[in-house]
Design a protein around this motif. Structure first.
Motif, PDB file in Angstrom:
ATOM      1  N   SER A 151       1.108  -1.189  -0.115  1.00  0.00           N
ATOM      2  CA  SER A 151       0.461   0.074  -0.214  1.00  0.00           C
ATOM      3  C   SER A 151       1.016   1.659   0.151  1.00  0.00           C
ATOM      4  O   SER A 151       0.606   2.126  -0.771  1.00  0.00           O
ATOM      5  CB  SER A 151      -1.400   0.261   1.639  1.00  0.00           C
ATOM      6  N   VAL A 152       1.545   1.377   0.875  1.00  0.00           N
ATOM      7  CA  VAL A 152       2.882   2.352   0.719  1.00  0.00           C
ATOM      8  C   VAL A 152       3.608   2.505  -0.497  1.00  0.00           C
ATOM      9  O   VAL A 152       3.290   3.574  -0.857  1.00  0.00           O
ATOM     10  CB  VAL A 152       3.935   2.271   2.289  1.00  0.00           C
ATOM     11  N   ALA A 153       3.631   2.117  -0.938  1.00  0.00           N
ATOM     12  CA  ALA A 153       4.883   1.516  -2.553  1.00  0.00           C
ATOM     13  C   ALA A 153       3.526   2.489  -3.708  1.00  0.00           C
ATOM     14  O   ALA A 153       4.180   2.891  -4.371  1.00  0.00           O
ATOM     15  CB  ALA A 153       5.270   0.503  -2.213  1.00  0.00           C
ATOM     16  N   GLN A 154       2.365   2.145  -3.413  1.00  0.00           N
ATOM     17  CA  GLN A 154       1.396   2.374  -4.417  1.00  0.00           C
ATOM     18  C   GLN A 154       1.560   3.584  -3.927  1.00  0.00           C
ATOM     19  O   GLN A 154       1.489   4.583  -5.291  1.00  0.00           O
ATOM     20  CB  GLN A 154       0.221   1.613  -4.131  1.00  0.00           C
ATOM     21  N   LEU A 155       1.396   4.304  -2.988  1.00  0.00           N
ATOM     22  CA  LEU A 155       0.842   5.690  -2.385  1.00  0.00           C
ATOM     23  C   LEU A 155       2.020   6.364  -2.400  1.00  0.00           C
ATOM     24  O   LEU A 155       2.255   7.482  -3.302  1.00  0.00           O
ATOM     25  CB  LEU A 155       0.147   5.806  -1.116  1.00  0.00           C
ATOM     26  N   THR A 156       3.287   6.136  -2.248  1.00  0.00           N
ATOM     27  CA  THR A 156       4.515   6.383  -2.714  1.00  0.00           C
ATOM     28  C   THR A 156       4.513   7.310  -4.463  1.00  0.00           C
ATOM     29  O   THR A 156       4.791   7.642  -4.345  1.00  0.00           O
ATOM     30  CB  THR A 156       5.891   6.156  -2.400  1.00  0.00           C
ATOM     31  N   GLU A 157       4.558   5.879  -5.541  1.00  0.00           N
ATOM     32  CA  GLU A 157       4.431   5.571  -6.642  1.00  0.00           C
ATOM     33  C   GLU A 157       3.043   7.084  -6.848  1.00  0.00           C
ATOM     34  O   GLU A 157       3.592   7.244  -7.915  1.00  0.00           O
ATOM     35  CB  GLU A 157       3.707   4.781  -6.883  1.00  0.00           C
ATOM     36  N   ARG A 158       2.483   6.892  -6.304  1.00  0.00           N
ATOM     37  CA  ARG A 158       1.243   8.830  -6.753  1.00  0.00           C
ATOM     38  C   ARG A 158       1.440   9.491  -5.847  1.00  0.00           C
ATOM     39  O   ARG A 158       0.447  10.636  -6.192  1.00  0.00           O
ATOM     40  CB  ARG A 158      -0.223   7.946  -6.207  1.00  0.00           C
TER      41      ARG A 158
END
Length: 385
Positions: free
Chosen positions: A99-106
């Motif tokens: 989840s953190v990786a996806q949010l960081t990518e966004r």
């Protein structure tokens, strides 16, 4: 324009305010009392976690920004103090890291912090042994729904908006040159009607000839129901949101806290509300004591079953129902986060006739008349709700 708004929760109050600011003559119909629906039983966490597809994530980010702009330096209804989240087992750690990786990518603000730093932010926090990495979301926060509605509805009322309460709207329909409202107070025609009726949206959209299916708000243990515990005042220091594996917590003013255990929601049943001093309440209070110092002996003042407003596919609905452009519907699970934004965008579409591109993927036509959608999956892990 003469416009009716049905419902006075966060969405209805926001829409009424935006319409009044645009110069419309606004009449709000509320069948029981302001905040009597989902707005009054919400964890009220402003965020864009697990909000897919990307367009829905972006809409929620815009909703968070709208809150911040509306609040300015003195909005007492918004606490933009951040959220802390961690995992306690391998599966949870994997979910959180993804989840953190996806949010960081966004480009969503999130950072990993240590337990020591977390305790600096929340001095009474008890971080479980073995937890080394905690996700901190600095731009998230929580809302006090009653104070938000007071702000929104107060500004609408100052600009001439009228409230008719208690008045139940039984049907709406498109008529030549406008829309008709049939209620317990009689029948009246308007230039347009905005439905902001939350979990009651399906019946009213059906009365207009364009049924928008909603997830059943009465289904025990489903995605639409959840338990919310409201504590008595406690001498603990917490000014932000905590979303943890066993308990979600946020301040509710005056030393009170709101507590939520997502795994316990499987036992939530609107037809059988649990006792505030029963087994479920004791479980929530025990988890709270494990999480925060100063909560020993905690008791709940109330334990409520919240009933969420969820369109049948889980995504927001915003737009005109028919081709006449006189009956507009707003329905969303993210009503707290999106309320001020959706109200402003809806007013622009209704009053100025200006289509808002950010709402293009959320029109009601994708759902009208459908009955083939699978049940929504309940949120059972931190960050999902």
């Amino acid at each position: 324009m003469k416009i009716a708004v049905i419902g006075l929760g966060v969405l209805g109050a926001s829409t009424a305010r935006a319409l009044a600011l645009a110069g419309a003559e606004v009449t709000v119909f509320e069948r029981s009392a302001p905040l009597a629906g989902t707005s009054g039983t919400s964890f009220a966490w402003t965020n864009s976690h697990s909000k897919d597809p990307r367009a829905y994530h972006d809409l929620n980010v815009a909703g968070m920004a709208e809150h911040a702009e509306l609040a300015g330096p003195g909005g007492d209804w918004l606490a933009r103090t951040g959220n802390l989240e961690w995992a306690e087992d391998a599966a949870g750690a994997e979910r959180l890291a993804a989840s953190v990786a996806q949010l960081t990518e966004r480009d969503y603000p999130v950072e990993w912090i240590t337990p020591q730093r977390a305790r600096e932010l929340v001095p009474d926090l008890r971080v479980p042994e073995g937890v080394r990495d905690i996700a901190f979301y600095p731009t998230e926060g929580h809302v006090f729904p009653a104070l938000l509605v007071a702000r929104l509805w107060g500004e609408a009322r100052e600009r001439g908006a009228e409230l008719r309460c208690p008045v139940e709207v039984r049907a709406v329909s498109e008529v030549e040159g406008g829309a008709r409202v049939e209620s317990t107070a009689g029948t009246e025609d308007f230039d347009a009607v905005v439905l902001a009726t939350g979990r009651w949206s399906e019946a009213l959209t059906a009365s207009a000839g364009h049924r928008v299916p909603m997830a059943d708000p009465d289904a025990a243990g489903s995605a639409t129901v959840g338990l919310l515990g409201f504590t008595r005042p406690l001498p603990t220091r917490l000014d932000r949101v905590l979303t943890t594996p066993r308990l979600n917590v946020r301040p509710d003013g005056g030393g009170r806290l709101i507590v939520q255990g997502l795994d316990l929601d499987a036992q939530a049943d609107p037809a059988a509300p649990p006792s505030p001093d029963g087994e479920l309440a004791a479980t929530l209070c025990a988890r709270l004591t494990d999480l925060l110092a100063g909560t020993e002996g905690a008791r709940l003042e109330s334990l409520r079953v919240g009933q969420r407003s969820m369109p049948a596919d889980g995504l927001t609905v915003a737009g005109f129902l028919g081709e006449r452009g006189t009956v507009y519907v707003l329905a969303t699970h993210s009503g707290i986060t999106l309320g001020p934004l959706l109200g402003r965008l809806a007013a622009r579409e209704v009053v100025a006739g200006e289509q808002q591109d950010v709402l293009a993927g959320f029109r009601p036509q994708r759902l009208v008349g459908r009955s083939d959608l699978p049940p929504l999956r309940p949120a059972r892990f931190a960050g999902q709700q």
